[in-house]
Scaffold this motif. Structure first.
Motif, PDB file in Angstrom:
ATOM      1  N   GLY A 389       0.799  -1.223   0.000  1.00 48.17           N
ATOM      2  CA  GLY A 389       0.000   0.000   0.000  1.00 48.17           C
ATOM      3  C   GLY A 389       0.824   1.262   0.000  1.00 48.17           C
ATOM      4  O   GLY A 389       0.262   2.371   0.079  1.00 48.17           O
ATOM      5  N   ASP A 390       2.145   1.157  -0.104  1.00 47.19           N
ATOM      6  CA  ASP A 390       3.019   2.343  -0.135  1.00 47.19           C
ATOM      7  C   ASP A 390       3.200   2.773  -1.590  1.00 47.19           C
ATOM      8  O   ASP A 390       4.168   2.389  -2.253  1.00 47.19           O
ATOM      9  CB  ASP A 390       4.365   2.021   0.511  1.00 47.19           C
ATOM     10  CG  ASP A 390       5.227   3.255   0.718  1.00 47.19           C
ATOM     11  OD1 ASP A 390       4.934   4.297   0.083  1.00 47.19           O
ATOM     12  OD2 ASP A 390       6.191   3.183   1.504  1.00 47.19           O
ATOM     13  N   TRP A 391       2.267   3.576  -2.101  1.00 43.83           N
ATOM     14  CA  TRP A 391       2.280   3.937  -3.521  1.00 43.83           C
ATOM     15  C   TRP A 391       3.335   4.974  -3.861  1.00 43.83           C
ATOM     16  O   TRP A 391       3.821   5.012  -4.988  1.00 43.83           O
ATOM     17  CB  TRP A 391       0.892   4.422  -3.931  1.00 43.83           C
ATOM     18  CG  TRP A 391      -0.098   3.312  -3.907  1.00 43.83           C
ATOM     19  CD1 TRP A 391      -1.077   3.091  -2.986  1.00 43.83           C
ATOM     20  CD2 TRP A 391      -0.166   2.225  -4.834  1.00 43.83           C
ATOM     21  NE1 TRP A 391      -1.759   1.940  -3.271  1.00 43.83           N
ATOM     22  CE2 TRP A 391      -1.230   1.392  -4.402  1.00 43.83           C
ATOM     23  CE3 TRP A 391       0.552   1.873  -5.965  1.00 43.83           C
ATOM     24  CZ2 TRP A 391      -1.575   0.229  -5.087  1.00 43.83           C
ATOM     25  CZ3 TRP A 391       0.206   0.717  -6.649  1.00 43.83           C
ATOM     26  CH2 TRP A 391      -0.844  -0.096  -6.213  1.00 43.83           C
ATOM     27  N   GLY A 422      -4.812   0.142  -8.930  1.00 42.85           N
ATOM     28  CA  GLY A 422      -5.252   0.191  -7.544  1.00 42.85           C
ATOM     29  C   GLY A 422      -4.570   1.266  -6.725  1.00 42.85           C
ATOM     30  O   GLY A 422      -4.689   1.271  -5.493  1.00 42.85           O
ATOM     31  N   MET A 423      -3.838   2.164  -7.374  1.00 45.30           N
ATOM     32  CA  MET A 423      -3.100   3.191  -6.633  1.00 45.30           C
ATOM     33  C   MET A 423      -4.056   4.115  -5.883  1.00 45.30           C
ATOM     34  O   MET A 423      -5.062   4.567  -6.430  1.00 45.30           O
ATOM     35  CB  MET A 423      -2.216   3.999  -7.589  1.00 45.30           C
ATOM     36  CG  MET A 423      -1.338   5.014  -6.880  1.00 45.30           C
ATOM     37  SD  MET A 423       0.084   5.555  -7.868  1.00 45.30           S
ATOM     38  CE  MET A 423      -0.701   6.164  -9.353  1.00 45.30           C
ATOM     39  N   ASP A 424      -3.720   4.401  -4.660  1.00 43.33           N
ATOM     40  CA  ASP A 424      -4.517   5.279  -3.811  1.00 43.33           C
ATOM     41  C   ASP A 424      -4.597   6.667  -4.451  1.00 43.33           C
ATOM     42  O   ASP A 424      -3.569   7.284  -4.734  1.00 43.33           O
ATOM     43  CB  ASP A 424      -3.856   5.373  -2.432  1.00 43.33           C
ATOM     44  CG  ASP A 424      -4.676   6.172  -1.435  1.00 43.33           C
ATOM     45  OD1 ASP A 424      -5.676   6.794  -1.840  1.00 43.33           O
ATOM     46  OD2 ASP A 424      -4.310   6.170  -0.238  1.00 43.33           O
ATOM     47  N   PRO A 425      -5.806   7.185  -4.685  1.00 45.03           N
ATOM     48  CA  PRO A 425      -5.925   8.525  -5.297  1.00 45.03           C
ATOM     49  C   PRO A 425      -5.322   9.622  -4.437  1.00 45.03           C
ATOM     50  O   PRO A 425      -5.057  10.730  -4.929  1.00 45.03           O
ATOM     51  CB  PRO A 425      -7.437   8.704  -5.476  1.00 45.03           C
ATOM     52  CG  PRO A 425      -8.069   7.724  -4.547  1.00 45.03           C
ATOM     53  CD  PRO A 425      -7.126   6.574  -4.453  1.00 45.03           C
ATOM     54  N   GLU A 426      -5.115   9.352  -3.156  1.00 45.29           N
ATOM     55  CA  GLU A 426      -4.527  10.350  -2.263  1.00 45.29           C
ATOM     56  C   GLU A 426      -3.001  10.357  -2.319  1.00 45.29           C
ATOM     57  O   GLU A 426      -2.364  11.239  -1.736  1.00 45.29           O
ATOM     58  CB  GLU A 426      -4.984  10.084  -0.820  1.00 45.29           C
ATOM     59  CG  GLU A 426      -6.492  10.121  -0.616  1.00 45.29           C
ATOM     60  CD  GLU A 426      -7.076  11.486  -0.979  1.00 45.29           C
ATOM     61  OE1 GLU A 426      -6.430  12.509  -0.663  1.00 45.29           O
ATOM     62  OE2 GLU A 426      -8.164  11.513  -1.580  1.00 45.29           O
ATOM     63  N   ALA A 427      -2.415   9.367  -2.978  1.00 46.16           N
ATOM     64  CA  ALA A 427      -0.945   9.308  -3.060  1.00 46.16           C
ATOM     65  C   ALA A 427      -0.430  10.497  -3.855  1.00 46.16           C
ATOM     66  O   ALA A 427      -0.920  10.796  -4.955  1.00 46.16           O
ATOM     67  CB  ALA A 427      -0.512   8.009  -3.707  1.00 46.16           C
ATOM     68  N   ARG A 436       0.482   8.273 -13.142  1.00 55.43           N
ATOM     69  CA  ARG A 436      -0.877   8.590 -13.584  1.00 55.43           C
ATOM     70  C   ARG A 436      -0.853   9.203 -14.984  1.00 55.43           C
ATOM     71  O   ARG A 436      -1.687   8.872 -15.838  1.00 55.43           O
ATOM     72  CB  ARG A 436      -1.537   9.551 -12.595  1.00 55.43           C
ATOM     73  CG  ARG A 436      -1.844   8.942 -11.230  1.00 55.43           C
ATOM     74  CD  ARG A 436      -2.630   9.905 -10.363  1.00 55.43           C
ATOM     75  NE  ARG A 436      -2.871   9.349  -9.030  1.00 55.43           N
ATOM     76  CZ  ARG A 436      -2.265   9.760  -7.930  1.00 55.43           C
ATOM     77  NH1 ARG A 436      -1.372  10.751  -7.987  1.00 55.43           N
ATOM     78  NH2 ARG A 436      -2.537   9.198  -6.767  1.00 55.43           N
TER      79      ARG A 436
END
Length: 899
Positions: A389-391, A422-427, A436
């Motif tokens: 989860g560390d994007w 699945g990358m966190d949009p907040e990253a 992106r």
């Protein structure tokens, strides 16, 4: 000096190296290495494999190649045990890397099976070497036998010394029909397999054939006391991929269930009967520290002791892993100090990890990602980084490795796109924003990509220590955005920035990722082409086309060859254009890159150039087929160059089909660009002018092209034709005289120009000049099979073509050959093209096999190429011979003496 290996040592004789009963190291021969392995009671004899193995008795070399646990050894041993003649069996070990030890065991295996060699052959006396005379004597001894001897070498992948492989090939070759060699191995042996394959002297059984079928799985389960229908066993086969060891493991677990079929459904769940069995029988029997190790490494596809230590925080992983492997505790040794868990065992351990140590899994992935990043394993780094989860770290690793171009190469594009979906949009940070942007650009979503690029640039500008790799990646993405927006100036700026940044990036990164520079140059070349700077574009595109980067640069090479083909086409060299476009298609097929329509797929520009060539040659069905093939590609509607070529080609096809108004609508590519393209605008104007001409508006046809100048030769020639149709012959000839020929314009332009001049001369009453110019045009067009200019000129040129010598020049490629008394009536007015001499060597190979009535699949197998490659060559052969079917191609080739 060779010692006699025939008899035991006499009293008082030394038993040193090379002596009777011992190997060159002085160790006694291990009988277990030269004895057939014992088959277990639950071994399933598979007739289809035995029948295939029986071919080994007719070929000199047999290869049984498959993964660990595929059942290779038991298959070979069971087959060998059923043969009436003696079989020499040898299980290779690491010591066999020494030639003397290996050949000593081969000779001992021959003696043990009752097929000893004569005493004249001798035995090796040194572990590190073997006398060439011994090998020659052994080969001669085998060659002289009336009955060939079968030699099986199991675990041959342990024999990694090239010298031993060369010696084995020497003996096999010179033993003639006296030896049948069977190699059981996990890897490709260092033998020239292609020679034996070509000579029909090789029998091969590989992993796909060794895999159990559902029917065989049913029989295997029956031996374990389980009775299941085929449909129920099919799921088990799918789960284990037919792997013999996996099936046996599942059979052992299923045997504990009273409802085996129901068990197979439960087998998908985390808490299944097989999980209970493995946890109780394997995991819980291990010491506490070993259990902890197994649980933690279960998140890994493979692991080394150092990586395992990173996950456990201890330093004792190496002896634990060695012992687990020795104890057959579902830990497989991959070699080079790397291991992996049995897939089913690993799955169960991961489920148990979540129960026993909840919340630890992301941290384990994070530790693995950090360790793998330092070791240089990028794909595994990204996989574990994403799982943690560390994007920021994960995207940064991709960018810092200079690997962002892999999102466009077609090799790992789909995997990377899926991973970062699945990358966190907040990253936040330069890494996530660049990734992106790259994903958006791979889908031609330029607007969203540019917003991410701006954010990435803000992050990079705010960080004085921003890495050059990230800045270079940003410059390459800027160049692609410039290409998709038709902005040559921005592309040049991005290329200049990239050139500066390349000097700051470590050399090893640039060498590891040649695709990044290839992509950059392709984008730059495309924008220069869009701007009409053909020679500047050719310079950079040629460097990409000549890149030797292997699969990673195949798509940039294909795109560059397609763009170079387009430049040739626009300059009038349609045969050159066809060859470059076909070369690009062949290049892509050779590496079998991603399928069209997905991220990283090809642009299709080569196919569009081939479609345009087909229109010029009046091969209209072929042109439509090629246009249809590119319809679903994103680049067809978003890349300005691609969209323009497709629009103009489709419009020209509609024109020749008589749909003038539809052609005008189709000619607009519908792509918004920062800068206009002179050649694209000129080509669109040509379509509009031709539409006016087709509908009788001669003056409007000329007015549409009034701004066309001589620096666009193809457009200028067509403009001159329109002026001539509008009754302005002087202006038409004047425009032709102004054409810039410095670019060495090709036949597609010069032929059209000659026809315009001929029509003007004919209108002025100078028929002799007109005939001379038409003759010149015919000579130029014949080699290129350029029919369209003559078909467009039909109203005035037909009478000239019916007279000698023009009739003879046009015959057999443009018009039917003159009929002779008694000849049957011609059914097809379009004869084959006279370009058979231009077939490539590989195309001739395909054509020759076509004449032997071989299928496409048989041709592919015979030439060691893929079926798609054969189809590509066949399309080219059909075009060059002017035919549409296989039998027509063969008939035409025979007429020309090609087959």
């Amino acid at each position: 000096m060779h010692e006699d290996a025939a008899g035991p040592a006499g009293p008082g004789e030394p038993r040193g190296p090379g002596g009777p009963g011992v190997d060159p190291l002085g160790d006694s021969f291990l009988r277990t290495r030269i004895a057939l392995p014992t088959r277990p009671a639950v071994y399933l004899r598979r007739q289809r494999l035995d029948r295939h193995l029986d071919e080994a008795l007719r070929t000199r070399l047999t290869l049984i190649n498959g993964a660990a646990g595929a059942g290779k050894t038991l298959l070979a041993a069971d087959w060998a045990a059923g043969l009436p003649q003696p079989v020499a069996w040898l299980t290779a070990e690491d010591e066999d890397r020494q030639p003397g030890v290996f050949w000593a065991y081969v000779l001992e295996a021959l003696r043990a099976c009752g097929a000893p060699v004569s005493g004249a052959v001798g035995v090796p006396t040194e572990a590190a070497r073997v006398d060439r005379k011994l090998l020659a004597a052994l080969a001669a001894d085998l060659d002289a036998r009336e009955q060939p001897v079968t030699v099986v070498i199991d675990e041959f992948d342990r024999v990694t010394t090239p010298e031993v492989a060369e010696q084995l090939e020497f003996v096999l070759h010179h033993a003639g029909q006296g030896m049948r060699l069977v190699l059981v191995t996990r890897t490709e042996p260092l033998l020239p397999l292609h020679r034996y394959r070509a000579a029909g002297e090789l029998t091969e059984l590989r992993g796909a054939e060794l895999a159990f079928t559902p029917e065989e799985a049913v029989s295997l389960l029956e031996l374990h006391g389980l009775c299941l229908p085929v449909d129920a066993a099919r799921g088990l086969v799918d789960r284990t991929r037919g792997w013999a060891a996996g099936l046996c493991l599942c059979a052992l677990a299923a045997r504990e269930s009273t409802a085996p079929e129901l068990y197979l459904k439960e087998f998908e769940a985390d808490r299944s009967a097989v999980a209970d069995f493995l946890l109780a029988e394997v995991l819980k029997r291990q010491p506490e520290e070993t259990q902890d190790l197994l649980l933690r490494v279960s998140v890994l596809q493979r692991f080394s002791p150092a990586l395992a230590n990173a996950l456990t925080g201890r330093t004792d992983a190496e002896p634990l892993l060695v012992e687990l492997h020795r104890a057959n505790a579902f830990v497989e040794d991959l070699g080079h100090s790397w291991y992996r868990l049995h897939p089913l065992f690993g799955e169960i351990l991961r489920a148990h990890l979540r129960v026993r140590l909840p919340g630890l899994e992301p941290e384990l992935h994070r530790r693995a990602a950090l360790w793998l990043r330092r070791s240089g394993s990028l794909p595994e780094t990204l996989a574990h980084g994403a799982a943690s989860g560390d994007w920021g770290f994960t995207a940064g690793a991709l960018v810092d490795d200079l690997a962002i171009g892999q999102l466009f190469t077609g090799l790992r594009s789909g995997d990377l796109d899926q991973l970062f979906s699945g990358m966190d949009p907040e990253a936040t940070g330069p890494g996530p924003e660049l990734v992106r942007a790259a994903r958006d650009l791979s889908r031609c979503d330029v607007e969203r990509a540019l917003s991410h690029l701006r954010r990435a640039e803000e992050h990079l500008g705010a960080d004085p220590h921003a890495g050059a790799a990230a800045q270079l990646s940003c410059a390459v993405l800027e160049a692609l955005a410039a290409r998709l927006t038709g902005s040559p100036e921005q592309a040049e700026e991005a290329a200049q920035a990239a050139a500066r940044l390349r000097r700051e990036v470590p050399e090893h990164l640039l060498d590891r990722h040649p695709e990044l520079h290839a992509l950059l140059m392709t984008h730059l070349g495309s924008t220069r082409l869009w701007a009409g700077r053909f020679e500047d574009a050719r310079a950079v595109l040629t460097t990409v086309a000549g890149t030797h980067g292997g699969p990673s640069t195949v798509l940039p090479r294909e795109a560059s060859l397609g763009h170079l083909a387009l430049i040739d086409y626009l300059n009038g060299w349609i045969d050159r254009a066809e060859r470059k476009a076909l070369a690009g298609a062949s290049e892509a097929e050779r590496f079998r890159v991603a399928e069209p329509g997905v991220s990283g797929a090809g642009t299709g520009i080569g196919l569009l150039v081939l479609a345009a060539v087909a229109v010029d040659r009046d091969e209209l069905s072929q042109a439509q087929s090629l246009l249809d093939e590119t319809a679903q590609l994103p680049s067809a509607t978003h890349d300005p160059v691609i969209a323009a070529v497709r629009a103009v080609t489709a419009a020209r096809l509609l024109l020749v089909q008589g749909h003038a108004r539809a052609a005008v609508e189709a000619a607009d590519p519908g792509v918004r660009t920062v800068a206009a393209s002179p050649w694209a605008a000129g080509q669109e104007a040509l379509v509009a002018s031709a539409a006016h001409l087709a509908e009788g508006r001669h003056r409007m046809a000329a007015e549409v092209l009034q701004d066309v100048s001589g620096d666009q030769p193809a457009c200028a020639v067509e403009a001159a034709r329109m002026l001539l149709a509008a009754g302005r012959p002087e202006e038409a000839v004047g425009l032709l005289d102004s054409i810039d020929t410095a670019g060495r314009i090709g036949p597609a332009v010069t032929v059209r120009a000659a026809l315009v001049r001929a029509q003007a001369a004919l209108g002025a009453g100078d028929e002799a000049t007109a005939r001379r110019l038409v003759e010149q045009a015919l000579l130029g067009a014949r080699r290129e099979r350029l029919r369209r200019p003559f078909l467009d000129a039909r109203p005035w040129i037909r009478p000239l073509l019916s007279t000698a010598p023009l009739q003879e020049l046009a015959a057999d490629w443009l018009t039917p050959a003159p009929s002779r008394p008694g000849d049957p009536a011609t059914v097809d007015a379009r004869p084959a093209a006279l370009v058979a001499e231009e077939l490539s060597g590989r195309e001739r190979d395909v054509l020759e096999r076509l004449a032997r009535m071989m299928s496409t699949e048989e041709i592919a197998a015979d030439l060691y190429v893929s079926v798609n490659t054969v189809k590509t060559h066949l399309k080219s052969v059909y075009r060059k011979l002017g035919v549409n079917r296989r039998n027509e191609a063969v008939r035409r080739a025979r007429e020309l003496g090609l087959v």
